[in-house]
Write a protein that holds these residues in place. Structure first.
Motif, PDB file in Angstrom:
ATOM      1  N   CYS A   1      30.046 -26.428 -18.245  1.00 52.91           N
ATOM      2  CA  CYS A   1      29.606 -24.994 -17.985  1.00 52.91           C
ATOM      3  C   CYS A   1      30.919 -24.039 -17.862  1.00 52.91           C
ATOM      4  O   CYS A   1      30.747 -22.739 -18.157  1.00 52.91           O
TER       5      CYS A   1
ATOM      6  N   SER B   1      31.618 -21.823 -20.439  1.00 50.52           N
ATOM      7  CA  SER B   1      30.646 -20.779 -20.755  1.00 50.52           C
ATOM      8  C   SER B   1      30.688 -19.423 -19.979  1.00 50.52           C
ATOM      9  O   SER B   1      29.919 -18.292 -20.529  1.00 50.52           O
TER      10      SER B   1
ATOM     11  N   CYS C   1      25.386 -20.072 -19.257  1.00 50.45           N
ATOM     12  CA  CYS C   1      25.827 -21.483 -18.921  1.00 50.45           C
ATOM     13  C   CYS C   1      24.723 -22.103 -19.023  1.00 50.45           C
ATOM     14  O   CYS C   1      24.922 -23.469 -19.409  1.00 50.45           O
TER      15      CYS C   1
ATOM     16  N   TYR D   1      24.900 -24.319 -22.261  1.00 45.95           N
ATOM     17  CA  TYR D   1      26.004 -25.114 -22.237  1.00 45.95           C
ATOM     18  C   TYR D   1      25.906 -26.267 -21.638  1.00 45.95           C
ATOM     19  O   TYR D   1      26.963 -27.028 -21.523  1.00 45.95           O
TER      20      TYR D   1
ATOM     21  N   HIS E   1      24.536 -16.367 -27.850  1.00 46.96           N
ATOM     22  CA  HIS E   1      25.938 -17.024 -27.488  1.00 46.96           C
ATOM     23  C   HIS E   1      26.823 -16.008 -26.877  1.00 46.96           C
ATOM     24  O   HIS E   1      27.745 -16.042 -26.603  1.00 46.96           O
TER      25      HIS E   1
ATOM     26  N   SER F   1      27.584 -26.267 -27.622  1.00 43.56           N
ATOM     27  CA  SER F   1      28.275 -26.697 -26.466  1.00 43.56           C
ATOM     28  C   SER F   1      29.193 -28.064 -26.963  1.00 43.56           C
ATOM     29  O   SER F   1      30.222 -28.072 -26.481  1.00 43.56           O
TER      30      SER F   1
ATOM     31  N   THR G   1      31.825 -27.171 -29.227  1.00 41.00           N
ATOM     32  CA  THR G   1      33.077 -26.504 -28.883  1.00 41.00           C
ATOM     33  C   THR G   1      33.932 -27.350 -27.867  1.00 41.00           C
ATOM     34  O   THR G   1      35.091 -26.967 -27.315  1.00 41.00           O
TER      35      THR G   1
END
Lengths: 462, 225
Positions: free
Chosen positions: A69, A72, A127, A130, A378, B67, B70
């Protein structure tokens, strides 16, 4: 129990109490008193027992501490990747710790938790996108804010804001009369240019019931006029309620859930009373989230929906442009590099990601619209969300937080930023003031006023 | 000893694991609260199910989410570790022989070379996951002894399993150690973070329903995970 006269666990309930707290400029005495405010640890633990159920409990327990996280979070990135800004750390070291200690925390701990909840998280919910487990720290920070508010550990401005909703059913001291009078007065100001322009108040059964942000009434009445003009030009059957016109909720930022309920029910009462086909709210992100997305739950509506179909201004505008209710003069379309701010509160909390791009396709000359990166769900917070903009105590941290958005805008090369959200609009204004990057910023309404075609029958007679 | 561990010991550990996970699952679902969670779970079943399935699907797909994309290094570690951790216990030939003999049923067995690669994969990724915890400040600050213990508990059956596989040292001794570690792992699943074996899916389904029902799932195509 040590309780201050200004800083205590009692919500603001009266106009008198509001005025007294407001007169404490900058919350000087308020924050001084907070330093000796006791923590009611029993109440804290009891509240957790009643409200911290399997979702949040499981999130805290199964967090794998993997740190995915971290990146993010724009506050982690902008604060030199300070490990203390990792979302999982921020929640584990506050809410997680309160639970581990069974509520037995002291004043210093609560002060730290307050700074974490309001100056290290804007509840942007990024977050949550992610984390492999789907842990949304933004939601937990919102929950933590509720616990802190109950104990009296809340920034001064938000204690006032929540009190405003309790006393005025609005985020500012704007009365129902102020609202209708200002709206009607603004329409009168423009009646010469737009013959027949009126503000129908309390019309039952209209197609649209329009709700606003109280600061439009108090500080930006032009916005009300623009809304009226655009509805007028689109030929809409619309109305505003004389009560229940305020869509925002600073109580949501404060974590004052009882005030959230009071506020949103005032709007729902107006819907029940006026029975509009749809409710449309102004260009505000958190107001939409409070009234349309979260509100039904505060009000105890099991279907999770407001009493009438409720949409954001951008949804109405896209529809009006798509169906030809509003027509853009092609010559007046935006012909300069322009970018768009996605409000977390409606892009990550209500999926309004493509509708704003559709508007861009109508109002911007092809080739001039440049998206920020990343964008849509995002996208990064403007830097001032979740109440951050309004808290004087954390101004320095907020100003640093603006750098993310500043750099995102600079990377697009655009000089005009469209921000259909009051909070984002403020943050972008402040970042220009703070960092002077030579940009302009705007809501959609004023831009539209400058480019819509006025139908022949609505033009002023010479 | 071997008979005790692969007889009652195996039954008991599998039993504790499954019953424990079942209880965790029931408690989780029972503890969901539409008003506190602010998700109308039952009011919009179609949007809820769609959101839940999308939320699980994209996350169990390697590089299926932004996620994962990345953070490719972590993604590779994660999937190598988890694919091995799920497949080896169930589909290793030696395990299936024992299941057949002791439990009366077995699963499909995988090719030994693939099994070797997966086992090494689990151990190597566990080592890198531990190094990652030590080296990256953003992970180090979160890491507790408990996290290392969980990693050790998960990796230990694989380390001892490979020792048996290559018959290093005293085979029967290491086989016993391997079985003990395996059974400790099974028993600890419902009581520790390892309960994520089930709770991962429930938690992902929950946030998926949140996005699917409340946070925009009914407005368009749904969240671009």
């Amino acid at each position: 129990m040590s309780e201050g006269t200004l800083c205590n666990k009692i919500p603001i309930q009266t106009d008198e109490a509001l005025k007294i707290l407001l007169s404490d400029t900058g919350g000087k005495q308020y924050y001084q008193e907070m330093k000796s405010l006791d923590v009611d640890t029993r109440l804290l633990w009891e509240t957790i027992g009643k409200t911290c159920k399997s979702r949040i409990h499981t999130w805290l327990k199964i967090c794998a501490h993997c740190g995915m996280c971290a990146d993010s979070c724009f506050l982690y990135r902008i604060n030199d990747q300070d490990p203390k800004q990792v979302p999982a750390y921020k929640i584990q070291s506050t809410l997680g710790e309160i639970i581990r200690r069974k509520g037995k925390v002291d004043n210093a701990f609560m002060m730290m938790a307050m700074e974490t909840a309001w100056a290290k998280c804007t509840c942007c919910n990024r977050c949550g996108l992610y984390c492999p487990h789907g842990i949304d720290v933004g939601i937990m920070m919102g929950y933590l804010r509720g616990l802190l508010y109950q104990q009296g550990f809340v920034p001064w401005e938000l204690k006032i804001g929540a009190g405003m909703h309790r006393v005025y059913h609005a985020q500012m001291d704007v009365t129902d009369d102020d609202f209708t009078e200002t709206f009607i007065w603004m329409a009168e100001e423009y009646e010469e240019d737009y013959p027949g322009l009126t503000v129908p108040v309390d019309k039952v059964g209209a197609d649209i019931m329009y709700t606003v942000n109280a600061r439009e009434v108090k500080h930006y009445p032009e916005d009300l006029a623009e809304a009226a003009i655009l509805f007028h030009l689109a030929g809409e059957d619309w109305t505003v309620p004389s009560k229940g016109w305020e869509q925002t909720s600073l109580a949501m930022f404060a974590g004052d859930w009882a005030a959230c309920k009071i506020q949103v029910e005032s709007v729902y009462d107006a819907m029940e009373r006026l029975k509009p086909k749809r409710m449309i709210g102004t260009e505000c992100g958190h107001a939409h989230r409070a009234t349309v997305v979260e509100g039904p739950y505060w009000a105890g509506r099991k279907d999770g929906l407001p009493p009438a179909e409720s949409i954001h201004y951008v949804e109405w505008l896209a529809e009006a442009l798509r169906t030809g209710k509003l027509k853009i003069d092609p010559k007046k379309r935006i012909k300069e590099p322009v970018t768009l701010q996605d409000s977390c509160n409606y892009v990550r909390n209500h999926g309004l990601k493509n509708i704003t791009r559709e508007i861009m396709s109508y109002i911007v000359e092809p080739g001039y619209f440049i998206d920020m990166a990343p964008n849509r769900e995002h996208n990064y917070c403007c830097g001032g969300g979740g109440g951050f903009n309004g808290i004087g105590l954390y101004r320095e941290q907020r100003n640093k937080a603006l750098i993310t958005k500043r750099d995102q805008i600079l990377d697009t090369g655009a000089k005009l930023v469209i921000a259909p959200c009051h909070n984002c609009w403020d943050a972008i204004r402040d970042l220009e003031e703070e960092y002077s990057i030579g940009i302009r910023w705007s809501f959609l309404k004023p831009l539209l006023i400058g480019m819509v075609e006025i139908p022949e029958h609505l033009k002023p007679k010479e | 000893m071997y008979n005790l561990l692969t007889g009652p010991g195996l039954w008991l550990s599998i039993g504790i694991c499954l019953v424990g996970l079942f209880v965790r699952g029931v408690l989780y679902v029972k503890g969901l609260n539409w008003q506190l969670d602010r998700v109308a779970y039952t009011a919009h079943p179609k949007a809820g199910i769609k959101g839940a399935l999308r939320s699980i699907f994209f996350w169990i797909l390697p590089f299926g989410t932004r996620s994962w994309r990345t953070q490719p290094f972590m993604t590779v570690l994660f999937f190598v570790f988890h694919i091995g951790a799920v497949c080896i216990p169930l589909f290793l030939y030696a395990h299936n022989m024992m299941f057949q003999e002791k439990l009366g049923f077995s699963f499909v067995s995988m090719n030994q070379t693939v099994a070797d690669m997966m086992s090494w994969g689990v151990i190597m990724s566990a080592i890198f996951l531990a190094i990652r915890r030590l080296v990256l400040p953003e992970v180090r600050i979160l890491s507790t002894p408990y996290d290392y213990l969980i990693l050790f508990l998960s990796a230990a059956p694989f380390i001892t399993g490979l020792i048996c596989r290559y018959e290093i040292g005293d085979y029967s001794f290491f086989l016993i150690v391997h079985i003990i570690f395996g059974e400790i792992l099974l028993i600890s699943i419902p009581f520790t973070k390892l309960s994520h074996i089930l709770l991962f899916f429930l938690s992902r389904a929950q946030i998926g329903m949140d996005f699917g029902i409340k946070r925009g799932g009914m407005k368009g195509k749904g969240m671009a995970w």
